[in-house]
Design an enzyme around this catalytic site. Sequence first.
Site, mmCIF file in Angstrom:
data_model
loop_
_atom_site.group_PDB
_atom_site.id
_atom_site.type_symbol
_atom_site.label_atom_id
_atom_site.label_comp_id
_atom_site.label_asym_id
_atom_site.label_seq_id
_atom_site.Cartn_x
_atom_site.Cartn_y
_atom_site.Cartn_z
ATOM 1 N N GLU A 172 0.831 -1.200 0.000
ATOM 2 C CA GLU A 172 0.000 0.000 0.000
ATOM 3 C C GLU A 172 0.870 1.257 0.000
ATOM 4 O O GLU A 172 2.072 1.192 0.267
ATOM 5 C CB GLU A 172 -0.928 0.011 1.214
ATOM 6 C CG GLU A 172 -0.186 0.028 2.537
ATOM 7 C CD GLU A 172 -1.038 0.547 3.678
ATOM 8 O OE1 GLU A 172 -1.386 1.742 3.625
ATOM 9 O OE2 GLU A 172 -1.329 -0.218 4.611
ATOM 10 N N ALA A 214 -13.506 0.255 5.938
ATOM 11 C CA ALA A 214 -13.828 -0.409 4.666
ATOM 12 C C ALA A 214 -12.923 -1.610 4.413
ATOM 13 O O ALA A 214 -13.241 -2.464 3.569
ATOM 14 C CB ALA A 214 -13.687 0.597 3.518
ATOM 15 N N LYS A 247 -4.909 -2.872 14.360
ATOM 16 C CA LYS A 247 -4.294 -1.773 15.110
ATOM 17 C C LYS A 247 -4.854 -1.723 16.535
ATOM 18 O O LYS A 247 -6.049 -1.908 16.756
ATOM 19 C CB LYS A 247 -4.531 -0.447 14.390
ATOM 20 C CG LYS A 247 -3.839 -0.371 13.025
ATOM 21 C CD LYS A 247 -4.019 0.994 12.393
ATOM 22 C CE LYS A 247 -3.275 1.095 11.070
ATOM 23 N NZ LYS A 247 -3.962 0.435 9.967
#
EC number: 4.2.1.70
Length: 304
Positions: A25, A141, A159
């Site tokens: 990412e 999402a 997280k």
Amino acid sequence: MRNYIELSEEVIQAKEQGKPVVALESTIISHGMPYPQNVQTAREVEQIIRDNGAVPATIALLDGKIKIGLSDEELEDFGNSTNVAKASRRDLPYLLATKQKGATTVAATMVCAELASIKTFVTGGIGGVHRGAESTMDISADLEELAKTDVAVICAGAKSILDIGLTLEYLETNGVPVMGYQTDVLPAFYTRTSRFPVNFRVDDEETAASVLKAKWDLNLSGGAVIANPIPEESAMAEEDITAVIEKALKEAEERNISGKEVTPFLLGKVKELTDGKSLTANIALVKHNALVGANIAVKLAELE
């Protein structure tokens, strides 16, 4: 599709030669770390993947294209830019149409990876159900994408700022397997443990790859989470990080910070309150995920 997707030469060659490709990412570069650590870490993570037999493909939106693999110059420019939008699935059409720079989140990276026929994706940690979501409906999402997109996500768990229990419940409802890599419990990003067990434990990359192959051979659509704990020497004490997160959450509430601004604020606050130790931990866990992810990609390619 060629109007929107552009593969780097390295990725094109990898596909022609049948080499495994690992998606990365770009939000971690633009919004997750400060410059120049972001670019340096991105380069080091890419090299770890190369050194372990796979080819990295950092994904970002540039000049109206989904770039599957960035050049060194593009990576430097991207990491040093201040006008980069955070791009999830919903944002992709607008950012492409208006030719804005966009950093792909976990969800958007999964979308783009599937478009490019990439099955393995390495990141830091997945998003999930935020604390207090029963009233705010603040759910990442990432979880919906995991439910429908055929990409395996190698991460250091969810997280610590999230409601990990509800995150696992959401994944279970959507049939997303959560595998612990050499662990029985879900790691919580900065820490190696949590009180929540994973669905399955896998102790080597070949087993993880075999599970993925069986899942997709059976046409069971959707992704999988492979949770890889942060290296022990870089982990933070669970009680310390919990106290810091509680303090950061309280400040976010007092300042009325909500929506997609919550995560960057909390991560920034955690870094501040830990005197930068969280950034060091973040870098260490991403590199470790790259090592495991590359090996899983190689094994999956051998099986296929």
